[in-house]
Design a protein around this motif. Sequence first.
Motif, PDB file in Angstrom:
ATOM      1  N   GLU A   3       0.911  -1.126  -0.005  1.00  0.00           N
ATOM      2  CA  GLU A   3       0.099   0.307  -0.083  1.00  0.00           C
ATOM      3  C   GLU A   3       0.989   1.406  -0.098  1.00  0.00           C
ATOM      4  OE1 GLU A   3      -3.073   0.309  -0.572  1.00  0.00           O
ATOM      5  OE2 GLU A   3      -3.004  -1.991  -0.851  1.00  0.00           O
ATOM      6  N   GLU A   4       2.153   1.263   0.651  1.00  0.00           N
ATOM      7  CA  GLU A   4       2.791   2.436   0.809  1.00  0.00           C
ATOM      8  C   GLU A   4       3.549   2.649  -0.639  1.00  0.00           C
ATOM      9  OE1 GLU A   4       5.947   2.058   3.804  1.00  0.00           O
ATOM     10  OE2 GLU A   4       4.272   1.708   5.348  1.00  0.00           O
ATOM     11  N   ALA A   5       3.834   1.507  -1.473  1.00  0.00           N
ATOM     12  CA  ALA A   5       4.356   1.721  -2.736  1.00  0.00           C
ATOM     13  C   ALA A   5       3.316   2.172  -3.812  1.00  0.00           C
ATOM     14  CB  ALA A   5       4.870   0.312  -3.129  1.00  0.00           C
ATOM     15  N   ILE A   6       2.245   1.576  -3.718  1.00  0.00           N
ATOM     16  CA  ILE A   6       1.040   2.108  -4.617  1.00  0.00           C
ATOM     17  C   ILE A   6       0.570   3.634  -4.162  1.00  0.00           C
ATOM     18  CG2 ILE A   6      -1.257   1.929  -4.945  1.00  0.00           C
ATOM     19  CD1 ILE A   6      -0.983  -1.085  -4.665  1.00  0.00           C
ATOM     20  N   THR A   7       0.843   4.118  -3.030  1.00  0.00           N
ATOM     21  CA  THR A   7       0.491   5.417  -2.612  1.00  0.00           C
ATOM     22  C   THR A   7       1.535   6.218  -3.221  1.00  0.00           C
ATOM     23  OG1 THR A   7      -0.670   4.732  -0.643  1.00  0.00           O
ATOM     24  CG2 THR A   7       0.094   6.920  -0.716  1.00  0.00           C
ATOM     25  N   GLU A  31      -1.441   8.299 -15.369  1.00  0.00           N
ATOM     26  CA  GLU A  31      -0.411   8.074 -16.170  1.00  0.00           C
ATOM     27  C   GLU A  31      -0.417   6.572 -16.429  1.00  0.00           C
ATOM     28  OE1 GLU A  31       3.926   9.502 -17.118  1.00  0.00           O
ATOM     29  OE2 GLU A  31       3.396   9.661 -15.191  1.00  0.00           O
ATOM     30  N   TYR A  32      -0.560   5.649 -15.525  1.00  0.00           N
ATOM     31  CA  TYR A  32      -0.668   4.402 -15.547  1.00  0.00           C
ATOM     32  C   TYR A  32      -1.669   3.761 -14.974  1.00  0.00           C
ATOM     33  CZ  TYR A  32       4.160   5.409 -16.653  1.00  0.00           C
ATOM     34  OH  TYR A  32       5.448   5.757 -17.466  1.00  0.00           O
ATOM     35  N   PRO A  33      -2.516   2.756 -15.281  1.00  0.00           N
ATOM     36  CA  PRO A  33      -3.438   2.194 -14.407  1.00  0.00           C
ATOM     37  C   PRO A  33      -2.824   1.764 -13.076  1.00  0.00           C
ATOM     38  CG  PRO A  33      -3.424   1.336 -16.665  1.00  0.00           C
ATOM     39  CD  PRO A  33      -2.490   2.007 -16.602  1.00  0.00           C
ATOM     40  N   VAL A  34      -3.646   1.979 -12.190  1.00  0.00           N
ATOM     41  CA  VAL A  34      -3.395   1.620 -10.652  1.00  0.00           C
ATOM     42  C   VAL A  34      -3.397   0.091 -10.578  1.00  0.00           C
ATOM     43  CG1 VAL A  34      -4.200   1.837  -8.315  1.00  0.00           C
ATOM     44  CG2 VAL A  34      -4.404   3.977 -10.067  1.00  0.00           C
ATOM     45  N   GLU A  35      -4.100  -0.393 -11.332  1.00  0.00           N
ATOM     46  CA  GLU A  35      -4.055  -1.882 -11.187  1.00  0.00           C
ATOM     47  C   GLU A  35      -3.023  -2.667 -12.087  1.00  0.00           C
ATOM     48  OE1 GLU A  35      -6.755  -0.358 -13.044  1.00  0.00           O
ATOM     49  OE2 GLU A  35      -7.857  -0.379 -11.424  1.00  0.00           O
ATOM     50  N   VAL A  41       4.059  -4.050  -8.495  1.00  0.00           N
ATOM     51  CA  VAL A  41       4.604  -3.963  -7.059  1.00  0.00           C
ATOM     52  C   VAL A  41       4.423  -5.348  -6.293  1.00  0.00           C
ATOM     53  CG1 VAL A  41       4.141  -2.882  -4.748  1.00  0.00           C
ATOM     54  CG2 VAL A  41       4.096  -1.343  -6.625  1.00  0.00           C
ATOM     55  N   LEU A  42       3.123  -6.223  -6.486  1.00  0.00           N
ATOM     56  CA  LEU A  42       3.141  -7.351  -5.934  1.00  0.00           C
ATOM     57  C   LEU A  42       4.222  -8.608  -6.368  1.00  0.00           C
ATOM     58  CD1 LEU A  42      -0.615  -7.903  -5.692  1.00  0.00           C
ATOM     59  CD2 LEU A  42       0.930  -7.614  -3.658  1.00  0.00           C
ATOM     60  N   ASN A  43       4.492  -8.291  -7.946  1.00  0.00           N
ATOM     61  CA  ASN A  43       5.442  -9.075  -8.644  1.00  0.00           C
ATOM     62  C   ASN A  43       6.709  -8.998  -7.854  1.00  0.00           C
ATOM     63  OD1 ASN A  43       3.653 -10.521 -10.148  1.00  0.00           O
ATOM     64  ND2 ASN A  43       3.972  -9.253 -11.762  1.00  0.00           N
ATOM     65  N   ALA A  44       6.993  -7.683  -7.608  1.00  0.00           N
ATOM     66  CA  ALA A  44       8.448  -7.361  -7.109  1.00  0.00           C
ATOM     67  C   ALA A  44       8.836  -7.879  -5.828  1.00  0.00           C
ATOM     68  CB  ALA A  44       8.736  -5.838  -7.340  1.00  0.00           C
ATOM     69  N   LEU A  45       7.723  -7.767  -4.901  1.00  0.00           N
ATOM     70  CA  LEU A  45       8.072  -8.290  -3.706  1.00  0.00           C
ATOM     71  C   LEU A  45       7.856 -10.107  -3.593  1.00  0.00           C
ATOM     72  CD1 LEU A  45       5.766  -5.474  -1.673  1.00  0.00           C
ATOM     73  CD2 LEU A  45       8.210  -5.753  -1.897  1.00  0.00           C
ATOM     74  N   THR A  54      23.106  -9.929  -1.905  1.00  0.00           N
ATOM     75  CA  THR A  54      21.922  -8.651  -2.079  1.00  0.00           C
ATOM     76  C   THR A  54      21.126  -8.473  -0.972  1.00  0.00           C
ATOM     77  OG1 THR A  54      20.251  -9.933  -3.039  1.00  0.00           O
ATOM     78  CG2 THR A  54      21.730  -9.016  -4.753  1.00  0.00           C
ATOM     79  N   GLU A  55      21.590  -8.987   0.288  1.00  0.00           N
ATOM     80  CA  GLU A  55      20.836  -8.894   1.265  1.00  0.00           C
ATOM     81  C   GLU A  55      20.782  -7.455   1.929  1.00  0.00           C
ATOM     82  OE1 GLU A  55      20.708 -10.726   6.037  1.00  0.00           O
ATOM     83  OE2 GLU A  55      21.759 -11.827   4.340  1.00  0.00           O
ATOM     84  N   GLY A  56      19.654  -7.081   2.220  1.00  0.00           N
ATOM     85  CA  GLY A  56      19.663  -5.552   2.757  1.00  0.00           C
ATOM     86  C   GLY A  56      19.520  -4.503   1.662  1.00  0.00           C
ATOM     87  N   MET A  57      19.556  -4.844   0.265  1.00  0.00           N
ATOM     88  CA  MET A  57      19.215  -3.932  -0.536  1.00  0.00           C
ATOM     89  C   MET A  57      17.704  -3.917  -0.740  1.00  0.00           C
ATOM     90  SD  MET A  57      22.075  -3.416  -1.860  1.00  0.00           S
ATOM     91  CE  MET A  57      21.688  -2.652  -3.497  1.00  0.00           C
ATOM     92  N   PRO A  58      17.379  -2.536  -0.819  1.00  0.00           N
ATOM     93  CA  PRO A  58      15.759  -2.452  -0.897  1.00  0.00           C
ATOM     94  C   PRO A  58      15.352  -2.353  -2.351  1.00  0.00           C
ATOM     95  CG  PRO A  58      16.921  -0.122  -1.014  1.00  0.00           C
ATOM     96  CD  PRO A  58      18.101  -1.187  -0.639  1.00  0.00           C
ATOM     97  N   ASP A  59      14.065  -2.957  -2.540  1.00  0.00           N
ATOM     98  CA  ASP A  59      13.473  -3.139  -3.940  1.00  0.00           C
ATOM     99  C   ASP A  59      13.185  -1.610  -4.259  1.00  0.00           C
ATOM    100  OD1 ASP A  59      13.441  -5.827  -3.930  1.00  0.00           O
ATOM    101  OD2 ASP A  59      11.526  -5.830  -2.565  1.00  0.00           O
ATOM    102  N   GLN A  60      13.375  -1.239  -5.472  1.00  0.00           N
ATOM    103  CA  GLN A  60      13.299   0.174  -6.292  1.00  0.00           C
ATOM    104  C   GLN A  60      12.170   0.110  -7.146  1.00  0.00           C
ATOM    105  OE1 GLN A  60      16.799   1.327  -7.627  1.00  0.00           O
ATOM    106  NE2 GLN A  60      18.033   1.008  -5.962  1.00  0.00           N
ATOM    107  N   ILE A  61      11.374   1.409  -6.999  1.00  0.00           N
ATOM    108  CA  ILE A  61      10.188   1.448  -7.898  1.00  0.00           C
ATOM    109  C   ILE A  61      10.800   2.548  -8.898  1.00  0.00           C
ATOM    110  CG2 ILE A  61       7.982   2.446  -8.221  1.00  0.00           C
ATOM    111  CD1 ILE A  61       7.408   1.026  -5.541  1.00  0.00           C
TER     112      ILE A  61
END
Length: 61
Positions: A3-7, A31-35, A41-45, A54-61
């Motif tokens: 939810e934080e990433a989508i927001t 600009e992009y469909p929210v769906e 985001v779900l696929n990335a997680l 790569t431990e500790g590396m954050p996922d990037q959007i």
Amino acid sequence: MVEEAITFCKRNMKVQTIIDSETGRRKDRTEYPVEAIREIVLNALIHRDYNPLTEGMPDQI
């Protein structure tokens, strides 16, 4: 995290405002469909890399 990433994405996307000429109603189109953003985001997680290098590396959007 989802939810934080989508927001974050919704807050930083361009939004086009469309006024219907017949009814005068306003419609906002992102600009992009929210769906699609949610799916990305779900696929990335879900498919995160748990490699020790790569431990500790954050996922990037």
